[in-house]
Enzyme design. Sequence first.
Site, PDB file in Angstrom:
ATOM      1  N   THR A  53       5.848  11.852   0.814  1.00  0.00           N
ATOM      2  CA  THR A  53       5.930  12.842   1.529  1.00  0.00           C
ATOM      3  C   THR A  53       5.242  14.222   1.228  1.00  0.00           C
ATOM      4  O   THR A  53       5.441  14.690  -0.032  1.00  0.00           O
ATOM      5  CB  THR A  53       7.366  13.113   1.977  1.00  0.00           C
ATOM      6  OG1 THR A  53       8.075  11.979   2.345  1.00  0.00           O
ATOM      7  CG2 THR A  53       7.410  14.174   3.206  1.00  0.00           C
ATOM      8  N   VAL A  54       4.504  14.793   2.194  1.00  0.00           N
ATOM      9  CA  VAL A  54       3.883  15.903   1.816  1.00  0.00           C
ATOM     10  C   VAL A  54       4.329  17.116   2.841  1.00  0.00           C
ATOM     11  O   VAL A  54       4.550  16.985   4.057  1.00  0.00           O
ATOM     12  CB  VAL A  54       2.193  15.986   2.363  1.00  0.00           C
ATOM     13  CG1 VAL A  54       1.567  17.239   1.921  1.00  0.00           C
ATOM     14  CG2 VAL A  54       1.830  14.884   1.523  1.00  0.00           C
ATOM     15  N   GLY A  57       3.893   8.856   4.390  1.00  0.00           N
ATOM     16  CA  GLY A  57       3.464   7.693   4.206  1.00  0.00           C
ATOM     17  C   GLY A  57       4.442   6.803   3.443  1.00  0.00           C
ATOM     18  O   GLY A  57       5.646   7.255   3.265  1.00  0.00           O
ATOM     19  N   LYS A 100       3.483  17.315  -2.553  1.00  0.00           N
ATOM     20  CA  LYS A 100       3.569  15.949  -2.524  1.00  0.00           C
ATOM     21  C   LYS A 100       4.623  15.351  -3.337  1.00  0.00           C
ATOM     22  O   LYS A 100       4.559  15.504  -4.500  1.00  0.00           O
ATOM     23  CB  LYS A 100       1.997  15.241  -2.698  1.00  0.00           C
ATOM     24  CG  LYS A 100       2.025  13.973  -2.263  1.00  0.00           C
ATOM     25  CD  LYS A 100       0.526  13.150  -2.098  1.00  0.00           C
ATOM     26  CE  LYS A 100       0.488  11.860  -1.930  1.00  0.00           C
ATOM     27  NZ  LYS A 100      -0.906  11.292  -1.776  1.00  0.00           N
ATOM     28  N   ILE A 121       4.423  17.959   6.804  1.00  0.00           N
ATOM     29  CA  ILE A 121       3.194  17.868   7.248  1.00  0.00           C
ATOM     30  C   ILE A 121       2.707  16.601   7.395  1.00  0.00           C
ATOM     31  O   ILE A 121       1.595  16.097   7.731  1.00  0.00           O
ATOM     32  CB  ILE A 121       2.052  18.897   6.569  1.00  0.00           C
ATOM     33  CG1 ILE A 121       2.102  18.650   5.263  1.00  0.00           C
ATOM     34  CG2 ILE A 121       2.545  20.297   6.914  1.00  0.00           C
ATOM     35  CD1 ILE A 121       1.111  19.699   4.654  1.00  0.00           C
ATOM     36  N   ASP A 141     -10.699   4.786   0.490  1.00  0.00           N
ATOM     37  CA  ASP A 141     -10.008   5.017   1.925  1.00  0.00           C
ATOM     38  C   ASP A 141     -10.313   6.345   2.570  1.00  0.00           C
ATOM     39  O   ASP A 141      -9.526   7.104   2.799  1.00  0.00           O
ATOM     40  CB  ASP A 141      -8.440   5.188   1.334  1.00  0.00           C
ATOM     41  CG  ASP A 141      -7.547   4.799   2.352  1.00  0.00           C
ATOM     42  OD1 ASP A 141      -7.963   4.056   3.475  1.00  0.00           O
ATOM     43  OD2 ASP A 141      -6.372   5.176   2.537  1.00  0.00           O
TER      44      ASP A 141
END
Length: 338
Positions: A20-21, A16, A36, A13, A130
């Site tokens: 990864t998630v 980055g 994650k 889903i 962020d």
Amino acid sequence: MEAIGRYRLRDKIGAGAFATVWRGYDDDLDVDVAVKVLAENWASRADVRERFLAEARLMRQIASDRVVRVFDLGKLTDGRPYFVMDYVGGGTLADVLRDGPPDPADALWWGADLARAVAALHHEGVVHRDVTPANLLLRAQGDGAGGGTHRVVLADLGLAKRAAEASGLTQAVGTPSYMAPEQGRGDGGFDERADIYAVGAVTYALLTGHPPYSAGSIGDVLNRDPEEPPPSLRPVLHDAVGELDDLLARALAYRVDDRWERADTLADRLEAEAYRLEQEAPLRALQRTSLTDDELTTTVATAHPLRRRRRHGWAWFMLSLPLVFVAAGVGGWFLFGR
């Protein structure tokens, strides 16, 4: 990879530079989860591993349903760490914006939700650093009035820091289009009001479809004219703009001391403006339409699938107007016509 620990993986889903998630499933608890995992190319970096684990610990410590919660930690067979979070399946505000700006009242309710989430972080002494549409998830929940609603949930605390630490940071990190000027300077001179700036920028983007200032790099952030206010919302909201220009200009002020001091104060103002837009919407529709009362009532009640609050009260008000006129006529006949 079919499973991580006891969690069966379903689909990716998000990905980055550092992690990864995955959407997974917890058979023991019978719920979807988000897992994650640190990226392979960073597995040997002790500092990156520690930052990854620090994010998990920080998310666990925030006791608010407005921030994604971590409830498990572990390691893969290759030694890479992972952590398990609540799965929030309503997509992100970045997904919403890909289809264009939402209904203005919904945009303001979501902006207020975001401000509440940021306030929860600040209450725990944490600065996010962020806040962007991609890091804001939508959780579906009932509103008790028969309609659907989505609440904004804050995710990805990878850059978050305790406020005491943030004041000494000297590296400019974040997403330029949503970054406060003092954060871009990287001189350590920023606090919770950098997040308030980001709340203003996200809310502005939800109303217009784009951030208030175009910034593709840190240099663009630094070169912004300190005296330049964000473009007016009047081309989008027309005569419904109310106090929103001034409200968001204060959130987006170049100088830190000119901004709202507290995120929950900004949330209060955004909620008030969202409610005002919802209250005024039927009256504005009356001024601009030739629909019958019944057609107008249907239009008001179904104008947007994510209409957040108080929709039904206005629908019944519009339905009752013809009855009011009939009652007035019958009363007049009894008083004066006999």
